[in-house]
Scaffold this active site. Structure first.
Site, PDB file in Angstrom:
ATOM      1  N   ASP A  20     -26.663  25.378   6.686  1.00 49.56           N
ATOM      2  CA  ASP A  20     -26.602  24.986   5.279  1.00 49.56           C
ATOM      3  C   ASP A  20     -26.923  26.211   4.425  1.00 49.56           C
ATOM      4  O   ASP A  20     -28.008  26.792   4.540  1.00 49.56           O
ATOM      5  CB  ASP A  20     -27.633  23.875   5.042  1.00 49.56           C
ATOM      6  CG  ASP A  20     -27.536  23.244   3.668  1.00 49.56           C
ATOM      7  OD1 ASP A  20     -27.226  23.961   2.692  1.00 49.56           O
ATOM      8  OD2 ASP A  20     -27.806  22.037   3.570  1.00 49.56           O
ATOM      9  N   SER A  71     -29.276  15.802  -0.554  1.00 49.48           N
ATOM     10  CA  SER A  71     -29.533  16.935  -1.438  1.00 49.48           C
ATOM     11  C   SER A  71     -30.355  16.500  -2.656  1.00 49.48           C
ATOM     12  O   SER A  71     -31.485  16.035  -2.502  1.00 49.48           O
ATOM     13  CB  SER A  71     -28.202  17.589  -1.829  1.00 49.48           C
ATOM     14  OG  SER A  71     -28.407  18.871  -2.391  1.00 49.48           O
ATOM     15  N   HIS A  98     -23.835  21.756   4.567  1.00 50.79           N
ATOM     16  CA  HIS A  98     -24.368  20.862   3.527  1.00 50.79           C
ATOM     17  C   HIS A  98     -23.390  19.729   3.187  1.00 50.79           C
ATOM     18  O   HIS A  98     -23.662  18.944   2.279  1.00 50.79           O
ATOM     19  CB  HIS A  98     -24.658  21.696   2.266  1.00 50.79           C
ATOM     20  CG  HIS A  98     -25.587  21.045   1.281  1.00 50.79           C
ATOM     21  ND1 HIS A  98     -26.932  20.860   1.523  1.00 50.79           N
ATOM     22  CD2 HIS A  98     -25.379  20.547   0.028  1.00 50.79           C
ATOM     23  CE1 HIS A  98     -27.508  20.286   0.481  1.00 50.79           C
ATOM     24  NE2 HIS A  98     -26.586  20.079  -0.454  1.00 50.79           N
TER      25      HIS A  98
END
Length: 286
Positions: free
Chosen positions: A230, A153, A263
């Site tokens: 996600d 991320s 995620h």
């Protein structure tokens, strides 16, 4: 003045050890923690371990990856050391640093802030310059000149931009669900406005999609895994933008869209072995 790192915890895992350290960082102006996973060493071998740096995402510390990824199994098998720094300065008590989860504490974005209020937020220099020298000075078993970088991320953004700006320092790069085009997403726009000011050309220096346009050759291929479920995919991560930029620059990208994955570290732990192998090959640690 730099201080030698002091060990604050140690846990054995897959024959090696997760060790956590604390030190004072002159770059950031505060005490910082980081983790190193040392794989098992052969008593008959004096070989040093190649290093894989892992940069974590928003709200994380140096502990998340070590506790949740399961990367140590593959790192142990390949004789690879894992280094996980924290994600921002801590303990400075700057006004507003904890007002939101996507800026300030736990949200350093791996850049060097230029705005006076956030002058201590220099995670780029910390990761690229200070930490490798600290490791080299105090851990002779680590081959810091033979290193790769990965992340998740915000940390995927950090890994990609740091790699592209320092091709002489890292042998390979990979990322999970990276923020690849921060100048065009809310997370990036918020962070860059506060840390870097309003000059958009300054922002582009920390945007992987912008940086890739400057290249016609990148060693090997870039590996990215992205979960199709996600919740941040469409608004924040924008992997299609990076994919298009890589094609235009003739940069090899292996972008794997993984059906059903989100995620989280459940996603990361599922595919982390592939990433360790990707880096072990580049580091000749197979």
């Amino acid at each position: 003045m730099e201080t030698a790192p002091s060990e604050i915890s140690s846990s054995k895992m897959f024959g090696g050890y997760n060790k956590r350290y604390k030190h004072f960082s002159p770059t950031l102006g505060c005490s910082m923690t980081f983790h190193v996973y040392f794989p098992p060493s052969s008593s008959s071998s004096s070989a040093k371990f190649p290093v894989l740096y892992w940069l974590s995402g928003l709200t994380c510390t140096d502990e998340n990856f070590i506790a949740k990824s399961g990367a140590q199994r593959a790192a142990s098998a390949h004789g690879l050391a894992l280094v996980a720094p924290d994600t921002s300065p801590r303990g400075l008590n700057v006004e507003g640093e904890a007002d939101s989860w996507d800026f300030g504490l736990g949200a350093g974005f791996y850049l060097n802030a230029t705005q006076e209020k956030w002058k201590n937020w220099r995670m780029y220099d910390y990761v690229v310059k200070e930490l490798p020298k600290l490791l080299s000075d105090h851990f002779p078993q680590l081959e810091t000149s033979n290193a790769s970088i990965s992340g998740h991320s915000m940390g995927g953004h950090g890994a990609l931009t740091i790699y592209l700006k320092n091709l002489d320092k890292y042998k390979s790069v990979s990322a999970f669900a990276p923020i690849v085009n921060p100048i065009n997403c809310p997370w990036g726009q918020k962070a860059f406005t506060n840390y870097l000011g309003d000059n958009k050309s300054d922002w582009e220096e920390y945007d992987a999609t912008c940086l890739i346009k400057k290249f016609n050759a990148v060693p090997g291929h870039i590996l990215i895994d992205q979960g199709e479920d996600d919740k941040f995919l469409k608004d924040q991560l924008l992997p299609g933008k990076f994919e298009e930029a890589c094609k235009n620059a003739n940069v090899q990208l292996k972008l794997r869209l993984q059906a059903g994955y989100d995620h989280s570290y459940f996603f990361i732990s599922t595919f982390i072995e592939d990433h360790i192998q990707h880096h072990a090959k580049a580091l000749s640690a197979l």
